[in-house]
Design an enzyme around this catalytic site. Structure first.
Site, PDB file in Angstrom:
ATOM      1  N   LYS A  27       2.553   6.297   0.920  1.00 17.54           N
ATOM      2  CA  LYS A  27       2.312   5.183   1.855  1.00 17.54           C
ATOM      3  C   LYS A  27       3.260   4.017   1.535  1.00 17.54           C
ATOM      4  O   LYS A  27       3.930   3.471   2.407  1.00 17.54           O
ATOM      5  CB  LYS A  27       0.869   4.696   1.749  1.00 17.54           C
ATOM      6  CG  LYS A  27       0.606   3.329   2.394  1.00 17.54           C
ATOM      7  CD  LYS A  27      -0.818   2.878   2.220  1.00 17.54           C
ATOM      8  CE  LYS A  27      -1.103   2.116   0.984  1.00 17.54           C
ATOM      9  NZ  LYS A  27      -0.742   0.693   1.009  1.00 17.54           N
ATOM     10  N   ASN A  28       3.325   3.636   0.240  1.00 14.34           N
ATOM     11  CA  ASN A  28       4.082   2.440  -0.138  1.00 14.34           C
ATOM     12  C   ASN A  28       5.585   2.653  -0.177  1.00 14.34           C
ATOM     13  O   ASN A  28       6.334   1.764  -0.558  1.00 14.34           O
ATOM     14  CB  ASN A  28       3.560   1.881  -1.465  1.00 14.34           C
ATOM     15  CG  ASN A  28       2.194   1.264  -1.266  1.00 14.34           C
ATOM     16  OD1 ASN A  28       1.788   0.976  -0.138  1.00 14.34           O
ATOM     17  ND2 ASN A  28       1.459   1.077  -2.343  1.00 14.34           N
ATOM     18  N   CYS A 122      -5.371  -5.214   1.764  1.00 14.38           N
ATOM     19  CA  CYS A 122      -6.484  -5.140   0.798  1.00 14.38           C
ATOM     20  C   CYS A 122      -6.851  -6.523   0.280  1.00 14.38           C
ATOM     21  O   CYS A 122      -5.982  -7.287  -0.131  1.00 14.38           O
ATOM     22  CB  CYS A 122      -6.107  -4.252  -0.376  1.00 14.38           C
ATOM     23  SG  CYS A 122      -5.843  -2.544   0.075  1.00 14.38           S
ATOM     24  N   ARG A 127      -3.010 -13.206  -3.157  1.00 15.31           N
ATOM     25  CA  ARG A 127      -1.805 -12.572  -2.586  1.00 15.31           C
ATOM     26  C   ARG A 127      -0.936 -13.592  -1.841  1.00 15.31           C
ATOM     27  O   ARG A 127      -0.684 -13.449  -0.638  1.00 15.31           O
ATOM     28  CB  ARG A 127      -2.157 -11.393  -1.709  1.00 15.31           C
ATOM     29  CG  ARG A 127      -3.060 -10.379  -2.398  1.00 15.31           C
ATOM     30  CD  ARG A 127      -3.179  -9.086  -1.653  1.00 15.31           C
ATOM     31  NE  ARG A 127      -2.044  -8.203  -1.904  1.00 15.31           N
ATOM     32  CZ  ARG A 127      -1.952  -6.954  -1.414  1.00 15.31           C
ATOM     33  NH1 ARG A 127      -2.924  -6.508  -0.655  1.00 15.31           N
ATOM     34  NH2 ARG A 127      -0.922  -6.199  -1.686  1.00 15.31           N
ATOM     35  N   ASP A 317      -2.952   0.307  -8.861  1.00 17.32           N
ATOM     36  CA  ASP A 317      -3.558   1.094  -7.779  1.00 17.32           C
ATOM     37  C   ASP A 317      -4.377   2.276  -8.300  1.00 17.32           C
ATOM     38  O   ASP A 317      -5.117   2.900  -7.545  1.00 17.32           O
ATOM     39  CB  ASP A 317      -2.481   1.581  -6.804  1.00 17.32           C
ATOM     40  CG  ASP A 317      -1.783   0.418  -6.104  1.00 17.32           C
ATOM     41  OD1 ASP A 317      -0.705   0.636  -5.524  1.00 17.32           O
ATOM     42  OD2 ASP A 317      -2.307  -0.707  -6.170  1.00 17.32           O
ATOM     43  N   ARG A 410      -6.822   4.404   5.562  1.00 15.92           N
ATOM     44  CA  ARG A 410      -5.585   3.607   5.580  1.00 15.92           C
ATOM     45  C   ARG A 410      -4.503   4.228   4.706  1.00 15.92           C
ATOM     46  O   ARG A 410      -3.324   4.048   4.935  1.00 15.92           O
ATOM     47  CB  ARG A 410      -5.862   2.181   5.057  1.00 15.92           C
ATOM     48  CG  ARG A 410      -6.561   1.264   6.048  1.00 15.92           C
ATOM     49  CD  ARG A 410      -6.517  -0.168   5.524  1.00 15.92           C
ATOM     50  NE  ARG A 410      -5.173  -0.514   5.101  1.00 15.92           N
ATOM     51  CZ  ARG A 410      -4.920  -1.369   4.087  1.00 15.92           C
ATOM     52  NH1 ARG A 410      -5.914  -1.911   3.409  1.00 15.92           N
ATOM     53  NH2 ARG A 410      -3.671  -1.633   3.751  1.00 15.92           N
TER      54      ARG A 410
HETATM   55  C1  EPZ Z   1       2.546  -3.781  -3.591  1.00 17.46           C
HETATM   56  O1  EPZ Z   1       1.862  -4.956  -3.167  1.00 17.46           O
HETATM   57  C2  EPZ Z   1       1.705  -2.617  -3.084  1.00 17.46           C
HETATM   58  N1  EPZ Z   1       1.591  -2.708  -1.643  1.00 17.46           N
HETATM   59  C3  EPZ Z   1       0.308  -2.693  -3.689  1.00 17.46           C
HETATM   60  O2  EPZ Z   1      -0.412  -1.521  -3.291  1.00 17.46           O
HETATM   61  C4  EPZ Z   1       0.400  -2.660  -5.195  1.00 17.46           C
HETATM   62  O3  EPZ Z   1      -0.878  -2.860  -5.738  1.00 17.46           O
HETATM   63  C5  EPZ Z   1       1.323  -3.816  -5.666  1.00 17.46           C
HETATM   64  O4  EPZ Z   1       2.604  -3.725  -5.028  1.00 17.46           O
HETATM   65  C6  EPZ Z   1       1.563  -3.768  -7.163  1.00 17.46           C
HETATM   66  O5  EPZ Z   1       2.075  -2.569  -7.562  1.00 17.46           O
HETATM   67  C7  EPZ Z   1       2.608  -2.276  -0.872  1.00 17.46           C
HETATM   68  O6  EPZ Z   1       3.635  -1.809  -1.329  1.00 17.46           O
HETATM   69  C8  EPZ Z   1       2.408  -2.376   0.611  1.00 17.46           C
HETATM   70  P1  EPZ Z   1       3.189  -7.690  -5.636  1.00 17.46           P
HETATM   71  P2  EPZ Z   1       2.576  -6.382  -3.237  1.00 17.46           P
HETATM   72  O7  EPZ Z   1       3.918  -8.670  -4.783  1.00 17.46           O
HETATM   73  O8  EPZ Z   1       4.040  -6.225  -3.130  1.00 17.46           O
HETATM   74  C9  EPZ Z   1       1.988 -12.082  -6.952  1.00 17.46           C
HETATM   75  C10 EPZ Z   1      -2.178  -0.295  -2.358  1.00 17.46           C
HETATM   76  O9  EPZ Z   1      -3.334  -0.110  -2.786  1.00 17.46           O
HETATM   77  N2  EPZ Z   1       2.821 -12.649  -5.879  1.00 17.46           N
HETATM   78  O10 EPZ Z   1       3.993  -6.780  -6.464  1.00 17.46           O
HETATM   79  O11 EPZ Z   1       1.889  -7.265  -2.291  1.00 17.46           O
HETATM   80  C11 EPZ Z   1       0.768 -11.311  -6.426  1.00 17.46           C
HETATM   81  O12 EPZ Z   1      -0.290 -12.154  -6.080  1.00 17.46           O
HETATM   82  C12 EPZ Z   1      -1.564  -1.698  -2.458  1.00 17.46           C
HETATM   83  O13 EPZ Z   1      -1.469   0.573  -1.869  1.00 17.46           O
HETATM   84  C13 EPZ Z   1       3.033 -14.024  -5.879  1.00 17.46           C
HETATM   85  O14 EPZ Z   1       2.511 -14.748  -6.727  1.00 17.46           O
HETATM   86  O15 EPZ Z   1       2.222  -6.823  -4.721  1.00 17.46           O
HETATM   87  C14 EPZ Z   1       0.438 -10.417  -7.606  1.00 17.46           C
HETATM   88  O16 EPZ Z   1      -0.333 -11.109  -8.532  1.00 17.46           O
HETATM   89  C15 EPZ Z   1      -2.549  -2.717  -2.901  1.00 17.46           C
HETATM   90  N3  EPZ Z   1       3.788 -14.556  -4.882  1.00 17.46           N
HETATM   91  C16 EPZ Z   1       1.826 -10.113  -8.171  1.00 17.46           C
HETATM   92  O17 EPZ Z   1       2.715 -11.066  -7.614  1.00 17.46           O
HETATM   93  C17 EPZ Z   1       4.380 -13.774  -3.914  1.00 17.46           C
HETATM   94  O18 EPZ Z   1       5.074 -14.313  -3.039  1.00 17.46           O
HETATM   95  C18 EPZ Z   1       2.360  -8.720  -7.842  1.00 17.46           C
HETATM   96  O19 EPZ Z   1       2.117  -8.463  -6.515  1.00 17.46           O
HETATM   97  C19 EPZ Z   1       4.171 -12.384  -3.944  1.00 17.46           C
HETATM   98  C20 EPZ Z   1       3.390 -11.839  -4.943  1.00 17.46           C
END
Ligand code: EPZ
Length: 431
Positions: A27-28, A122, A127, A317, A410
């Site tokens: 998916k990702n 989610c 986020r 995840d 999803r």
């Molecule tokens: C991706 O989410 C995945 N989603 C998530 O999978 C996965 O859990 C996550 O990466 C971590 O591996 C998709 O690829 C669609 P991050 P993402 O930005 O990119 C903070 C699933 O179950 N952050 O790497 O949104 C954030 O809050 C989903 O398939 C900021 O602070 O995650 C988090 O604490 C759930 N500011 C950390 O970074 C920003 O602008 C890492 O999140 C962006 C993120």
């Protein structure tokens, strides 16, 4: 969005599942490859695309923008971006899918403007999207917020290459700026970039289309801006879903006589394999399959402390399915969720089933086992916790009902059919 339910008959600790289960496309990865099609002058063909709700959502989003999307046949999709399209992302759709945010990079880079709401998906923490706002400003774009929408525009129609240091590693921020850099003027350098396998796969896909990217697979990516990409009729096959593969491994370790998890990439699962090995789970690792043996019902699983981490560390995840595993280990384990501050709340439902779990703080829970879980009525709060509830229901005594199955649909294609194939007693109640 369906209100279907799953009815599951628990095995009550028996290790009877057997056979093989095939892992689908990731998916990702697929979602980002779909967004990347905006960077191409010609048609993009993707194969092994999972037939899941999020892919339907992303397809709806692209179609709403005026992008050609065709489901050629099961798991094969075609995409073609016109030379001009709508650059305002549908709020209704974007608020249901976090991955909508990765579209902002290609759309802004190609069309010079994009507007979008705060992405949904989610509910596992705040986020924020501050990294995206800062990065686009560094690339010379203006950012305004009006009526709950971010409105981002380039100066003179082109993004400018820039050096972007991500204050914390972010998967979608890395993917978004890598794609934006492909059409920007000059060079973009992303520092403290994420190194998840899906990012490497996306980078290689862009390079095959003509992009100039260095440092692939490392935390420093350098992208030299250029023209629109060309697929020249070549198709791209979506990589196996490592999170789905990991979830099946955990299920097999708890419930199988012997289970083969097929069409996966064991290299992407090293952190999980290491932990399961330590806990005493027997596995046979193949080139693109893993056999897992549940062992005797009397076997004791060792407890272990889990700390989620960016790749190649233990993936957040898989945290919920692994917590279910730890409810069956003999002793005390701590689960430390470092990535998201709201991704442990599902534990109360496991306690309702009979698990012994205490929350220390929003990032830490203590799991004591082994516990005998009992079937209950559960509400799947998000994708991964939903799948964890399916595993918990399968190992339980008695019957369970899982509501809000849409959250599981999803990210998992036809999950009940595939689970029935290895001996799980699960049915979907269509609402
Ligand atoms: C991706 O989410 C995945 N989603 C998530 O999978 C996965 O859990 C996550 O990466 C971590 O591996 C998709 O690829 C669609 P991050 P993402 O930005 O990119 C903070 C699933 O179950 N952050 O790497 O949104 C954030 O809050 C989903 O398939 C900021 O602070 O995650 C988090 O604490 C759930 N500011 C950390 O970074 C920003 O602008 C890492 O999140 C962006 C993120």
């Amino acid at each position: 969005m369906n209100k279907d339910k799953f009815l599951i008959k628990g095995l009550g600790g028996k290790k009877s599942l057997c056979g093989s289960i095939t892992v689908g496309g990731a998916k990702n990865s697929a979602l980002k490859l779909m967004a990347a099609s905006v960077l191409f002058k010609d048609k993009v063909e993707l194969r092994n695309v999972p037939e899941i709700e999020d892919i339907k959502r992303m397809s709806d989003l692209l179609i709403d923008m005026g992008i050609f999307v065709e489901r050629r046949k099961e798991n094969i999709y075609l995409f073609k971006s016109p030379s001009d399209c709508k650059t305002s992302l549908s709020s209704y759709i974007s608020k249901h899918i976090r991955a909508s945010i990765v579209l902002t990079g290609p759309v802004l880079a190609r069309f010079g403007k994009v507007s979008f709401p705060h992405p949904g998906g989610c509910v596992i923490g705040k986020r924020p999207i501050d990294l995206f706002v800062i990065g686009f400003q560094k690339m010379g774009a203006s950012v305004k917020i009006k009526n709950d929408k971010y409105i981002i525009e380039t100066q003179k129609g082109k993004l400018i290459g820039a050096s972007i240091f991500l204050k914390n590693q972010s998967v979608t921020a890395t993917e978004t700026f890598m794609m934006a850099g492909v059409l920007a003027r000059g060079e973009t350098v992303i520092k403290n970039a994420s190194v998840e396998p899906e990012i490497e796969n996306l980078a290689n896909f862009l390079v095959v289309g003509g992009a100039k990217i260095k440092g692939i697979g490392t935390a420093t990516l350098t992208i030299k801006g250029g023209d629109l990409l060309l697929s020249k009729g070549k198709f791209h096959t979506v990589m196996p879903d490592r999170i789905e593969a990991g979830s099946f491994l955990i299920l097999g370790a708890l419930t199988a006589r012997e289970l083969e998890v097929k069409k996966c990439n064991p290299k992407h699962l090293e952190s999980l394999i290491e932990l399961l090995n330590y806990c005493g789970v027997k596995m046979a690792i193949g080139k693109n399959s893993i056999r897992v043996f549940g062992g005797s019902p009397k076997r004791h699983l060792k407890p272990i402390d889990i700390k989620t981490h960016e790749y190649p560390g233990f993936p957040t995840d898989l945290q919920a399915p692994m917590t279910v595993f730890l409810t069956q280990a003999s002793g005390e384990s701590m689960v430390f969720e470092t990535i998201f501050e709201g991704r442990l709340n599902y534990f109360e439902s496991l306690v309702k089933m009979g698990a012994d779990i205490k929350m220390m703080d929003p990032h830490r829970i203590i799991v004591r086992g082994p516990s005998c879980l009992r079937g209950k009525i559960l509400d799947s709060p998000d994708l991964r916790a939903g799948l964890a509830f399916v595993i918990a229901s399968i190992i339980s005594k008695g019957d369970s009902t899982i509501c809000n199955v849409y959250n599981i649909d999803r990210g998992y294609e036809n999950i009940e059919k595939r689970l029935r194939g290895i001996g799980v007693d699960i049915v979907r109640v269509i609402q």
